[in-house]
Structures are given as C-alpha cells and as structure tokens.
Scaffold this active site. Structure first.
Site, mmCIF file in Angstrom:
data_model
loop_
_atom_site.group_PDB
_atom_site.id
_atom_site.type_symbol
_atom_site.label_atom_id
_atom_site.label_comp_id
_atom_site.label_asym_id
_atom_site.label_seq_id
_atom_site.Cartn_x
_atom_site.Cartn_y
_atom_site.Cartn_z
ATOM 1 N N SER A 82 1.188 -9.877 -0.598
ATOM 2 C CA SER A 82 0.894 -8.438 -0.530
ATOM 3 C C SER A 82 1.233 -7.777 0.797
ATOM 4 O O SER A 82 1.338 -6.556 0.862
ATOM 5 C CB SER A 82 -0.582 -8.199 -0.864
ATOM 6 O OG SER A 82 -1.404 -9.005 -0.034
ATOM 7 N N LYS A 85 0.815 -1.215 0.000
ATOM 8 C CA LYS A 85 0.000 0.000 0.000
ATOM 9 C C LYS A 85 0.850 1.267 0.000
ATOM 10 O O LYS A 85 0.378 2.342 -0.337
ATOM 11 C CB LYS A 85 -0.973 -0.009 1.175
ATOM 12 C CG LYS A 85 -2.138 -0.964 0.923
ATOM 13 C CD LYS A 85 -3.448 -0.424 1.445
ATOM 14 C CE LYS A 85 -4.624 -1.281 1.028
ATOM 15 N NZ LYS A 85 -4.557 -2.679 1.528
#
Ligand code: PLP
Length: 325
Positions: free
Chosen positions: A306, A55
């Site tokens: 991720s 992110k």
C-alpha cells in the site's frame, strides 16, 4: 446490509474519474514467493503510486466529486502522512486550495514536503488530535471541505478502484490481502472484488501494536485503544467513535483480520527489498502475513503493497545484513 451494487457503481465512476490522474499500478508476479508458498503470488504495487501510496486515489476522487465553488473555497485536512501528501497533490492537480493543519510536533521536513506540494501549512493545537479539531473548526467557520482519510464515500470508492484493477489483470484471483487501519482501503477494495467475484476471499492485516480496527471488530463496535510506536506508523490511529461506513463494511466484507508482529513486518520489508520494491511498514503488513504463514492459501493470491514512504535511514537499517549471533 452493504449495497454492493451501489458501491460498484461509485467505484466504476471513480475509475473513470481517476483516469490519467493516478497511476494504474502494476501487478507483479513474485516467482520465489510463489515457489515457497505453493500458490501463484502477485504483488499490487501501490508503493509506486504517485505520492508513494494508494491514498492518492481516494483523495483525488473525493476532490473531483466537489463542485467548483467548493474547490474554490478550499480543502482542509490534518494529516502529516500519506493522506496529507495525497490530498495536497490532488488539490493542486484539480486547482483547489488545500490547507493542512499540523501540530507543532510534526517535524520540519514533513511540513516542507507538504508545502512543496503546494499546500498551505497551518500550525495549530498542542497535539495532532487538537490540530484536527482546529481543522474541522476552520472548515465549519470558513465553509471549506474537510476531507477525511478513510470514512468518506468518495475516498472509499477511490480506493476501491484497486480491486477493479486487480481483477482486470487477474480474474482468477482467490485471495487478496490488504493492509488495514481505518478501513477505507479494505472496504473499497473488498466491495469491488466481492461484487465482481463473490467467492473471492479478502483478508485485512494490521500490526499487533495498536490495531484499533482489529480491536473494534472483536468488540463488535468502534473502540479506542492506546497508540503504540510501530514500524507500521501509517496504520496507527483510531477509526472514529462515530464511524459511519468503514467499520460496518469491514465487518461485513472481510473474511478475516489478522495481526503481524514488528519482526514479521521487518521481514516483509526485507522480502520486498530483495525484489527492488521499497516499502514502508504499513505497506508491508500484507506481504508479512503471507510470508509468516498466517493465511490459508488455496490459489492465486495478491498482496497489496500500500505504500513506500519510509525514512531512507530506517529502511537501510532494516535491510542491513544482521551481524552473526
Ligand atoms: C492509510 C494507509 C493504510 C491503511 O488505509 P486505511 O484506509 O486507513 O485502512 C495502509 N497503508 C498505507 C501505506 C497507508 O498510508
């Protein structure tokens, strides 16, 4: 129609903007998994990204796209998780003020982590949804910029730089498996991959328990579903009733979206731990789907890991040897 060429231009610009501001993570060959699955398997290590998740790419790109005046007025968001951490880090690195709105339920250690990254923490509302309403109200009233976690062009383009990095290292990739929640990650990565390598397959993976994007794809429009406790807590939450970009992009660009169970997610976390990679549940769903045999494999395959922000005690519990039955 999704204008892949326009997205590619934005992703390419993001990659240049992010140079030196985010980690170009490695692509690791997984020997045992390759032998077991019969195709070369690679792991894209965003669990090692600064702040512990991909992110940072979207947050940094969105922040860098703002004018100096906007940055001086400050950024706001309402995430106690990976997006909040990423935005706090990005804002500090770019000299912007950052305020994170949290509900009173958010535990003190998460507030402290955000404060340690230089963010101002404001406690508001009674639930996290109300905290987000407060954040948006403050952004309107005070002229600050609300940076959304996924449904934003700058955020999507930032996440897309992962696709660019994968093809730079593995131009022959045939399948890329991507964790899927609001869809900023999958949309950006798929846009980059499909513009550069049209035949490549991209598959999104969510948890069985509370996958809003999966339900929305099935319904043909954004739907709200009940949030349920899951190991993949980073994938919880809705996609927004007035979703602007990610729903259409995910619908147009993903070849499939599949679900994994809690036990399959735990298995993904364990498999990564054997390789010395710490994964949170949301970071492990792609690997979990591969291991569970849910995907048709044809050639070089990449599982995008991720994120790695998991409570250490929970991680220990998941990887502990099971007592004999
Ligand atoms: C946010 C997040 C995702 C999902 O990203 P979206 O853009 O919302 O689909 C996946 N894994 C981790 C670790 C995340 O923090």
């Amino acid at each position: 129609m999704i204008d892949l060429r326009a997205w590619w231009t934005e992703i390419d610009a993001a990659a240049k903007r992010l140079e030196g501001r985010v980690l170009q993570t490695g692509l690791r060959h997984a020997d045992d998994l390759s032998a077991k699955l019969g195709v070369p398997v690679f792991l894209k290590l965003e669990n090692r990204q600064w702040t512990g998740s991909f992110k940072l790419r979207g947050a940094t790109n969105a922040t860098a796209l703002l004018s100096e005046a906007e940055r001086a007025r400050g950024l706001v968001t309402a995430s106690s998780g990976n997006h909040g951490r990423a935005l706090a880090h990005a804002a500090r690195a770019l000299g912007a003020r950052c305020t994170v709105f949290l509900s009173p339920q958010v535990p003190q250690y998460k507030r402290d982590a955000l404060a340690a990254l230089g963010a101002e923490v404001r406690i508001a509302g009674r639930s996290q949804d109300e905290a987000e309403d407060e954040a948006r109200a403050a952004s309107n009233a005070e002229g600050r910029v609300f940076v959304p976690p996924f449904d934003d062009r700058g955020v999507i383009a930032g996440q897309g730089t992962i696709g660019d990095e994968i093809l730079a290292r593995l131009p022959e990739a045939e399948l890329v498996v991507v964790p899927l929640s609001g869809g900023g990650l999958a949309a950006g990565v798929a846009a980059a991959l499909k513009q550069r390598r049209p035949g490549i397959r991209v598959i999104g993976v969510s948890m069985e328990r509370g996958a809003a994007m999966h339900a929305s794809l099935a319904a043909g429009h954004p739907v709200e579903i009940e949030e349920l406790p899951t190991l993949a807590d980073a994938l919880a939450g809705g996609i927004g009733r007035s979703n602007r970009y990610t729903f259409e992009m995910v619908r147009a660009l993903l070849d499939d979206a599949v679900l994994v169970s809690e036990e399959e997610i735990a298995e993904g976390i364990r498999a990564a731990a054997l390789l010395g990679e710490v994964l949170e549940g949301g970071g492990a769903v792609g690997l979990a789907a591969l291991i569970a045999g849910k995907l048709l494999l044809s050639g070089p395959t990449v599982a995008l890991l991720s994120g790695g922000n998991i409570d250490p005690a929970l991680h220990r519990k998941i990887i502990a040897p099971k007592a004999p039955a």
